[in-house]
Design a protein around this motif. Structure first.
Motif, PDB file in Angstrom:
ATOM      1  N   ILE A  13      -4.001  -6.489  -7.163  1.00 19.63           N
ATOM      2  CA  ILE A  13      -4.971  -7.367  -6.530  1.00 19.63           C
ATOM      3  C   ILE A  13      -4.215  -8.544  -5.932  1.00 19.63           C
ATOM      4  O   ILE A  13      -3.402  -9.189  -6.599  1.00 19.63           O
ATOM      5  N   ALA A  14      -4.475  -8.850  -4.681  1.00 21.37           N
ATOM      6  CA  ALA A  14      -3.775  -9.942  -4.027  1.00 21.37           C
ATOM      7  C   ALA A  14      -4.222 -11.278  -4.591  1.00 21.37           C
ATOM      8  O   ALA A  14      -5.384 -11.499  -4.862  1.00 21.37           O
ATOM      9  N   TYR A  37      -2.202  -7.330   3.966  1.00 19.18           N
ATOM     10  CA  TYR A  37      -3.399  -7.506   3.145  1.00 19.18           C
ATOM     11  C   TYR A  37      -4.559  -6.679   3.692  1.00 19.18           C
ATOM     12  O   TYR A  37      -4.702  -6.506   4.904  1.00 19.18           O
ATOM     13  N   GLY A  38      -5.395  -6.217   2.802  1.00 16.12           N
ATOM     14  CA  GLY A  38      -6.588  -5.493   3.208  1.00 16.12           C
ATOM     15  C   GLY A  38      -7.580  -5.437   2.068  1.00 16.12           C
ATOM     16  O   GLY A  38      -7.228  -5.633   0.901  1.00 16.12           O
ATOM     17  N   TYR A  39      -8.823  -5.181   2.387  1.00 17.27           N
ATOM     18  CA  TYR A  39      -9.875  -5.085   1.375  1.00 17.27           C
ATOM     19  C   TYR A  39     -10.095  -3.637   0.981  1.00 17.27           C
ATOM     20  O   TYR A  39     -10.152  -2.744   1.831  1.00 17.27           O
ATOM     21  N   ARG A  41     -12.475  -1.289  -2.151  1.00 19.81           N
ATOM     22  CA  ARG A  41     -13.607  -1.424  -3.058  1.00 19.81           C
ATOM     23  C   ARG A  41     -13.319  -0.722  -4.379  1.00 19.81           C
ATOM     24  O   ARG A  41     -12.699   0.337  -4.423  1.00 19.81           O
ATOM     25  N   PRO A  47     -15.712  -5.355  -3.001  1.00 24.61           N
ATOM     26  CA  PRO A  47     -14.444  -5.440  -2.272  1.00 24.61           C
ATOM     27  C   PRO A  47     -13.443  -6.368  -2.957  1.00 24.61           C
ATOM     28  O   PRO A  47     -13.820  -7.392  -3.530  1.00 24.61           O
ATOM     29  N   HIS A  48     -12.180  -5.990  -2.898  1.00 23.72           N
ATOM     30  CA  HIS A  48     -11.094  -6.810  -3.444  1.00 23.72           C
ATOM     31  C   HIS A  48      -9.971  -6.875  -2.407  1.00 23.72           C
ATOM     32  O   HIS A  48      -9.628  -5.865  -1.788  1.00 23.72           O
ATOM     33  N   LEU A  49      -9.408  -8.062  -2.251  1.00 22.79           N
ATOM     34  CA  LEU A  49      -8.267  -8.228  -1.366  1.00 22.79           C
ATOM     35  C   LEU A  49      -7.014  -7.756  -2.087  1.00 22.79           C
ATOM     36  O   LEU A  49      -6.730  -8.194  -3.213  1.00 22.79           O
ATOM     37  N   ASP A  51      -2.712  -6.657  -1.819  1.00 22.10           N
ATOM     38  CA  ASP A  51      -1.444  -6.946  -1.159  1.00 22.10           C
ATOM     39  C   ASP A  51      -0.564  -5.713  -1.272  1.00 22.10           C
ATOM     40  O   ASP A  51      -0.273  -5.241  -2.373  1.00 22.10           O
TER      41      ASP A  51
END
Length: 331
Positions: A13-14, A37-39, A41, A47-49, A51
């Motif tokens: 998780i970023a 970075y991207g989202y 689920r 949704p989670h950002l 890395d």
């Protein structure tokens, strides 16, 4: 942006690092051609950002997860269908005082990325199995490590040892086990089976996550009978056959009633839950993957997708069509 499931499998998780960059060096760029970075689920669609650059601090965090102490195991039976009985490996009293019966089939459920005991996967499958039969249902909560896909390898080995411990304590047999995993958890189910030398009677892998390390992906030899259900190929889920039987509902992508890849992904465990509880889902044999994707399969054989008992000895690629809403089965 395109969904990059490599992030699910390998990224943490970023978060903003408390360390200067010089003190937290980048170890690897897992998606060097894409955005950093991207989202994505989690099991419940939140949704989670993330890395895709792995830093030294990420590896340190990964090392802190110890599945031998962090994993939790929750038993449900028809005598306790709503409130679980925790079983702690090495604590024989928790097992002896539980409703676990070594003479009944034992269902092992393994959630996916960022899941836990409350994941929709468990909410669908626990009641489905208890409706279908008088079985032991053990929910594996590996949520403490589910932020990092590679933890599924160590967790799977731990779950395998947990099963060995139960069998030693109770006399239960691997011939009575059914291990089910979803997404990243589908590959973990394979690791469980591999740890038990392929002697588990039945593994069901629900839309196994794509871009998993090839050497650790689910494979037919992980159980006596391994069935893989593909509902979002070419995106979140793997396209290539991986089991004794591989089933591609609706050609493996674009599930009726779904408008997103995540919905397709979820449908894998909804289909399995319905198959266990009420049956249905007749699949037709295909000559190859291309036929399955085109939904042009014509036999000669048919099987029932999912279900409570393994179809030992059956092999091949199959396809079927589903309804857009429950009941999903067309028969």
């Amino acid at each position: 942006m395109a969904f990059r499931f490599a992030l699910v499998v390998l990224a943490t998780i970023a978060a903003a690092s408390a360390l200067p960059a010089a003190l937290d060096p980048v170890i690897a760029k897992l998606d060097p051609e894409g955005l950093r970075y991207g989202y994505i689920r989690d099991d419940d669609g939140v949704p989670h950002l993330v890395d895709s650059w792995v830093k030294a601090s990420d590896l340190a965090r990964n090392a802190r997860y110890n599945p031998d102490t962090d994993n939790e195991y929750h038993l449900y039976t028809r005598s306790n269908p709503l409130i679980s009985q925790p079983i702690v490996e090495g604590n024989s009293q928790t097992l002896a005082s539980s409703n676990f019966s070594p003479n009944k089939r034992t269902i092992i459920l393994i959630h996916g990325f960022l899941g836990d005991i409350l994941s929709g996967f468990n909410s669908v499958l626990v009641p489905a199995f208890l409706l279908a039969g008088d079985v032991n249902v053990v929910v594996v909560d590996w949520g403490a490590g589910a932020h990092w896909g590679l933890n599924g390898i160590s967790s799977g080995r731990t779950v395998g040892r947990f099963i060995q411990w139960i069998n030693t304590q109770t006399g239960a047999s691997l011939s009575n086990y059914h291990v089910l995993g979803y997404s990243v958890g589908a590959h973990q189910a394979g690791i469980v089976g591999r740890t038990l030398l392929g002697q588990v009677s039945y593994i069901t892998a629900m839309d196994p996550a794509d871009r998993w390390l090839s050497s650790q992906a689910i494979q037919a030899s992980d159980a006596i009978y391994t069935e893989v259900i593909h509902t979002n190929i070419g995106n979140i889920g793997m396209e290539q056959p991986r089991g004794d039987v591989d089933i591609y509902p609706n050609g493996g992508v674009g599930m009726p009633g779904c408008a997103t890849a995540l919905c397709d992904h979820y449908r894998s465990y909804f289909y399995v839950g319905e198959s266990v509880a009420t049956g249905g889902f007749t699949a037709t044999q295909c000559n190859n993957l291309a036929e399955a994707k085109a939904q042009s399969c014509s036999g000669p054989n048919t099987i029932k997708m999912g279900g409570l008992l393994p179809k030992t000895g059956t092999t091949g690629i199959y396809s079927l069509s589903t309804n857009a809403s429950p009941p999903f089965s067309q028969g």
